[in-house]
Design an enzyme around this catalytic site. Structure first.
Site, PDB file in Angstrom:
ATOM      1  N   GLY A   8      17.068  24.069  17.785  1.00 55.73           N
ATOM      2  CA  GLY A   8      15.756  24.578  18.207  1.00 55.73           C
ATOM      3  C   GLY A   8      15.715  26.103  18.158  1.00 55.73           C
TER       4      GLY A   8
ATOM      5  N   LYS B 282      42.976  50.771  33.237  1.00 54.95           N
ATOM      6  CA  LYS B 282      42.758  50.042  31.992  1.00 54.95           C
ATOM      7  C   LYS B 282      44.086  49.882  31.279  1.00 54.95           C
ATOM      8  CE  LYS B 282      42.440  51.607  28.200  1.00 54.95           C
ATOM      9  NZ  LYS B 282      42.401  52.167  26.851  1.00 54.95           N
TER      10      LYS B 282
ATOM     11  N   ALA C  23      21.171  21.623  18.884  1.00 49.46           N
ATOM     12  CA  ALA C  23      21.134  23.071  19.131  1.00 49.46           C
ATOM     13  C   ALA C  23      20.360  23.820  18.057  1.00 49.46           C
ATOM     14  CB  ALA C  23      22.558  23.600  19.202  1.00 49.46           C
TER      15      ALA C  23
ATOM     16  N   GLY D 249      21.942  21.207  23.720  1.00 46.92           N
ATOM     17  CA  GLY D 249      22.768  22.390  23.954  1.00 46.92           C
ATOM     18  C   GLY D 249      22.193  23.307  25.012  1.00 46.92           C
TER      19      GLY D 249
ATOM     20  N   ALA E  78      50.885  69.214  42.854  1.00 45.67           N
ATOM     21  CA  ALA E  78      49.430  69.017  42.801  1.00 45.67           C
ATOM     22  C   ALA E  78      48.789  69.982  41.803  1.00 45.67           C
ATOM     23  CB  ALA E  78      48.837  69.221  44.182  1.00 45.67           C
TER      24      ALA E  78
ATOM     25  N   GLY F 175      11.681  18.165  14.959  1.00 40.51           N
ATOM     26  CA  GLY F 175      11.702  17.384  16.189  1.00 40.51           C
ATOM     27  C   GLY F 175      13.082  16.836  16.512  1.00 40.51           C
TER      28      GLY F 175
ATOM     29  N   TYR G 148      43.498  59.746  25.676  1.00 41.19           N
ATOM     30  CA  TYR G 148      42.748  59.763  24.414  1.00 41.19           C
ATOM     31  C   TYR G 148      42.628  61.191  23.914  1.00 41.19           C
ATOM     32  CZ  TYR G 148      38.839  58.595  21.269  1.00 41.19           C
ATOM     33  OH  TYR G 148      38.038  58.414  20.177  1.00 41.19           O
TER      34      TYR G 148
ATOM     35  N   ARG H 291      10.905  30.683  23.361  1.00 37.05           N
ATOM     36  CA  ARG H 291      10.518  31.232  24.671  1.00 37.05           C
ATOM     37  C   ARG H 291      11.553  32.180  25.274  1.00 37.05           C
ATOM     38  NH1 ARG H 291       9.052  25.545  27.199  1.00 37.05           N
ATOM     39  NH2 ARG H 291      10.283  24.867  25.409  1.00 37.05           N
TER      40      ARG H 291
ATOM     41  N   ASN I  33      12.637  12.392  31.660  1.00 31.91           N
ATOM     42  CA  ASN I  33      13.736  12.348  30.697  1.00 31.91           C
ATOM     43  C   ASN I  33      14.514  13.665  30.734  1.00 31.91           C
ATOM     44  OD1 ASN I  33      15.356  11.957  28.433  1.00 31.91           O
ATOM     45  ND2 ASN I  33      13.735  12.553  26.996  1.00 31.91           N
TER      46      ASN I  33
HETATM   47  C1  UD1 Z   1      12.897  17.225  25.207  1.00 27.32           C
HETATM   48  C2  UD1 Z   1      12.414  15.755  25.278  1.00 27.32           C
HETATM   49  C3  UD1 Z   1      11.770  15.513  26.644  1.00 27.32           C
HETATM   50  C4  UD1 Z   1      12.730  15.867  27.742  1.00 27.32           C
HETATM   51  C5  UD1 Z   1      13.247  17.317  27.591  1.00 27.32           C
HETATM   52  C6  UD1 Z   1      14.378  17.565  28.572  1.00 27.32           C
HETATM   53  C7  UD1 Z   1      11.840  15.008  23.031  1.00 27.32           C
HETATM   54  C8  UD1 Z   1      10.742  14.769  22.073  1.00 27.32           C
HETATM   55  N1  UD1 Z   1      11.477  15.488  24.216  1.00 27.32           N
HETATM   56  O1  UD1 Z   1      11.735  18.058  25.281  1.00 27.32           O
HETATM   57  O2  UD1 Z   1      11.418  14.128  26.744  1.00 27.32           O
HETATM   58  O3  UD1 Z   1      12.083  15.679  28.993  1.00 27.32           O
HETATM   59  O4  UD1 Z   1      13.788  17.497  26.258  1.00 27.32           O
HETATM   60  O5  UD1 Z   1      14.777  18.911  28.558  1.00 27.32           O
HETATM   61  O6  UD1 Z   1      12.988  14.755  22.702  1.00 27.32           O
HETATM   62  N2  UD1 Z   1      16.127  20.534  18.775  1.00 27.32           N
HETATM   63  C9  UD1 Z   1      16.690  20.477  17.519  1.00 27.32           C
HETATM   64  N3  UD1 Z   1      15.869  20.295  16.439  1.00 27.32           N
HETATM   65  C10 UD1 Z   1      14.542  20.160  16.556  1.00 27.32           C
HETATM   66  C11 UD1 Z   1      13.965  20.216  17.847  1.00 27.32           C
HETATM   67  C12 UD1 Z   1      14.781  20.398  18.940  1.00 27.32           C
HETATM   68  O7  UD1 Z   1      17.907  20.585  17.371  1.00 27.32           O
HETATM   69  O8  UD1 Z   1      13.878  19.970  15.509  1.00 27.32           O
HETATM   70  C13 UD1 Z   1      17.017  20.715  19.932  1.00 27.32           C
HETATM   71  C14 UD1 Z   1      16.766  21.986  20.714  1.00 27.32           C
HETATM   72  O9  UD1 Z   1      17.632  23.017  20.263  1.00 27.32           O
HETATM   73  C15 UD1 Z   1      17.119  21.576  22.148  1.00 27.32           C
HETATM   74  C16 UD1 Z   1      16.854  20.077  22.171  1.00 27.32           C
HETATM   75  O10 UD1 Z   1      16.774  19.645  20.836  1.00 27.32           O
HETATM   76  O11 UD1 Z   1      18.499  21.774  22.435  1.00 27.32           O
HETATM   77  C17 UD1 Z   1      15.551  19.734  22.889  1.00 27.32           C
HETATM   78  O12 UD1 Z   1      14.464  20.361  22.233  1.00 27.32           O
HETATM   79  P1  UD1 Z   1      13.298  21.056  23.025  1.00 27.32           P
HETATM   80  O13 UD1 Z   1      12.320  21.610  22.048  1.00 27.32           O
HETATM   81  O14 UD1 Z   1      13.838  21.963  24.081  1.00 27.32           O
HETATM   82  O15 UD1 Z   1      12.623  19.749  23.691  1.00 27.32           O
HETATM   83  P2  UD1 Z   1      11.781  19.678  25.004  1.00 27.32           P
HETATM   84  O16 UD1 Z   1      10.363  20.063  24.699  1.00 27.32           O
HETATM   85  O17 UD1 Z   1      12.476  20.409  26.082  1.00 27.32           O
HETATM   86 MG    MG Z   2      14.145  21.904  26.163  1.00 27.78          MG
END
Ligand code: UD1
Ligand code: MG
Length: 446
Positions: free
Chosen positions: A21, A344, A19, A114, A416, A90, A380, A25, A180
């Site tokens: 990331g 309420k 979680a 997440g 009333a 990553g 109130y 977007r 995946n």
């Molecule tokens: C990832 C997969 C992809 C898959 C897709 C499914 C990889 C490299 N790619 O891509 O194969 O089809 O999910 O939805 O695994 N996160 C971290 N730390 C980081 C990067 C990401 O905690 O450094 C977490 C994000 O919060 C998210 C999850 O990992 O919950 C997936 O990351 P995201 O960047 O959404 O990967 P996708 O590009 O969707």
């Molecule tokens: Mg994703």
């Protein structure tokens, strides 16, 4: 750590929820996993799907300043551990950051994202079962439009040889539609040694979790795919995907309610929360919205355009059309709430009625009391909230203001248009308005 507390499917496992990331977007100040579906955070849905399988340990990978995620998860699962990934390098790097928590773990490690909140417990159960005969099992899905997802390269014997990310795939690999989902079960025994071998030598410059597949395949480990329906596996990266996931979730909740005996005349226009509890033989008319924490007992009818949150509605009650029930409303058996009535923090006794154009707040209303059209409890005073008590069988005449704190006795009648500022004893008539004067013939004919 030992792997002794087995779950009901007998596969000891720990889970990792990614979680950290940025969720760029979503264009939001909120961490992505804190956005809501059916009233609850994305990550809470993931935890709800896992919990029935009793993981031995849950580790959530978050970024710095994600205290809201920490608090939300801790409220649901007090045992969950948190790991902070200081730089988002990553998914592979994210899982590697759990080493201090899971480095010695020998059961299966179930890795989830997440941002994939529609996953069902049964599907995770299938994945864990399959993980008994392979060191790595990936949950895959077939997509008409696989754009953006990692592609699964499977040989004729069913061995998953590699996962190729979209941006690294050849045109031929891009035409593969088996994708995946991001949910993977890996033997704890091999996980960290595989992760240690990852490089960031790819077009994103990231440590991909998905690269452990090729490494495992080269090492002679079994890597399999279990397929599931895409409706469970779509990841949420944008507000549009959030809205689509909400629609899937709403239909699940509506179908579950109908399967349990609830009539919905136009289910598509009824919006539920994941915690809405509706008993059999409740009839819900079109355009009804439920907020958090609503319990509806049998034989209740909820008419159109009602908005209900934090309320308990007892059997036989009729609500709406155009009713608004707010937090702390308890509606007694066979009571009626009509159009443009707001309640309420109010307990309405059995058989009581408030049928038209009223606000009743911070009140106790006795059984069979009748609240006339336009009644307002003035709860109130600009600084504090005060309580109104209306006794059993009391009758509040139309357009009355009850200035709280005030108590209307059992069986009392309010004339009333009165503004009531003093308590009214039982069985008494209270009138507070100026006397009518009729000036006979005073109106001149034109
Ligand atoms: C990832 C997969 C992809 C898959 C897709 C499914 C990889 C490299 N790619 O891509 O194969 O089809 O999910 O939805 O695994 N996160 C971290 N730390 C980081 C990067 C990401 O905690 O450094 C977490 C994000 O919060 C998210 C999850 O990992 O919950 C997936 O990351 P995201 O960047 O959404 O990967 P996708 O590009 O969707
Ligand atoms: Mg994703």
């Amino acid at each position: 750590m030992t792997a002794q507390n087995k779950n009901k499917i007998n596969v000891p496992f720990a889970c990792v929820i990614l979680a950290a990331g940025k969720g760029t977007r979503m264009k939001s100040a909120l961490p992505k996993v804190m956005h809501k579906l059916a009233g609850f955070s994305l990550i809470s849905h993931v935890i709800d799907a896992i919990s029935p399988l009793s993981p031995e340990k849950t580790v959530v990978v978050i970024a710095e300043h994600m205290d809201s995620v920490k608090k939300n998860v801790a409220d649901i699962d007090g045992q969950a551990k948190f790991v902070i990934q200081t730089e988002q390098l990553g998914t592979g790097h994210a899982v590697r950051s759990t080493k201090a928590e899971l480095g010695g773990y020998t059961g299966k490690v179930l890795i989830l994202c997440g941002d994939t909140p529609l996953i069902k417990t049964e599907t995770l159960e299938k994945l864990l079962e399959a993980s008994q005969s392979a060191e790595i099992v990936v949950l895959g899905m077939r997509l008409a439009n696989p754009y953006g997802y990692g592609r699964l390269l499977v040989d004729a014997g069913g061995q998953l040889e590699e996962i190729i990310e979209e941006r690294d795939a050849t045109p031929e690999q891009k035409s593969i539609n088996l994708c995946n989902s991001g949910i993977i079960a890996v033997s704890g025994k091999y996980l960290f040694s595989l992760l240690d071998k990852l490089t960031n030598n790819n077009n994103a410059g990231e440590y991909y979790l998905t690269d452990i597949i090729a490494l495992a395949d080269d090492a002679g480990l079994h890597c399999h795919v279990v397929e599931a329906d895409e409706s469970e596996l779509s990841g949420i990266n944008t507000r549009t995907q959030l809205a689509k996931a909400e629609e899937v979730m709403q239909w699940r909740l509506r179908e579950k309610a109908m399967a349990e005996g609830v009539t919905m005349i136009d289910p598509a226009s009824v919006f539920l929360r994941a915690d809405t509890k509706i008993a059999p033989d409740v009839i819900i008319h079109p355009q009804v919205i439920f907020g958090d924490n609503v319990v509806v007992e049998p034989d209740v009818e909820i008419r159109s355009f009602s908005h209900i949150e934090g309320a308990q509605i007892k059997s036989g009650a009729i609500i709406g059309p155009f009713a608004r029930l707010r937090t702390g409303s308890i509606i007694g058996k066979n009571a009626h709430i009509g159009n443009f009535v707001e309640l309420k923090n109010t307990r309405l006794g059995d058989g009581a009625k408030a049928n038209h154009l009223s606000y009743v707040g911070d009140s106790e209303v006795g059984e069979k009391a009748n609240i006339g059209a336009g009644t307002i409890t003035c709860n109130y005073d600009g600084a504090n909230k005060h309580k109104t008590i209306i006794g059993t069988g009391a009758f509040i005449g139309s357009n009355s203001s009850l200035v709280a704190p005030v108590s209307i006795g059992a069986g009392a009648v309010i004339g009333a248009g009165s503004v009531i500022t003093q308590d009214v004893p039982d069985n008494s008539l209270a009138l507070e308005r100026s006397q009518q004067i009729n000036k006979i013939g005073r109106v001149k004919k034109p």
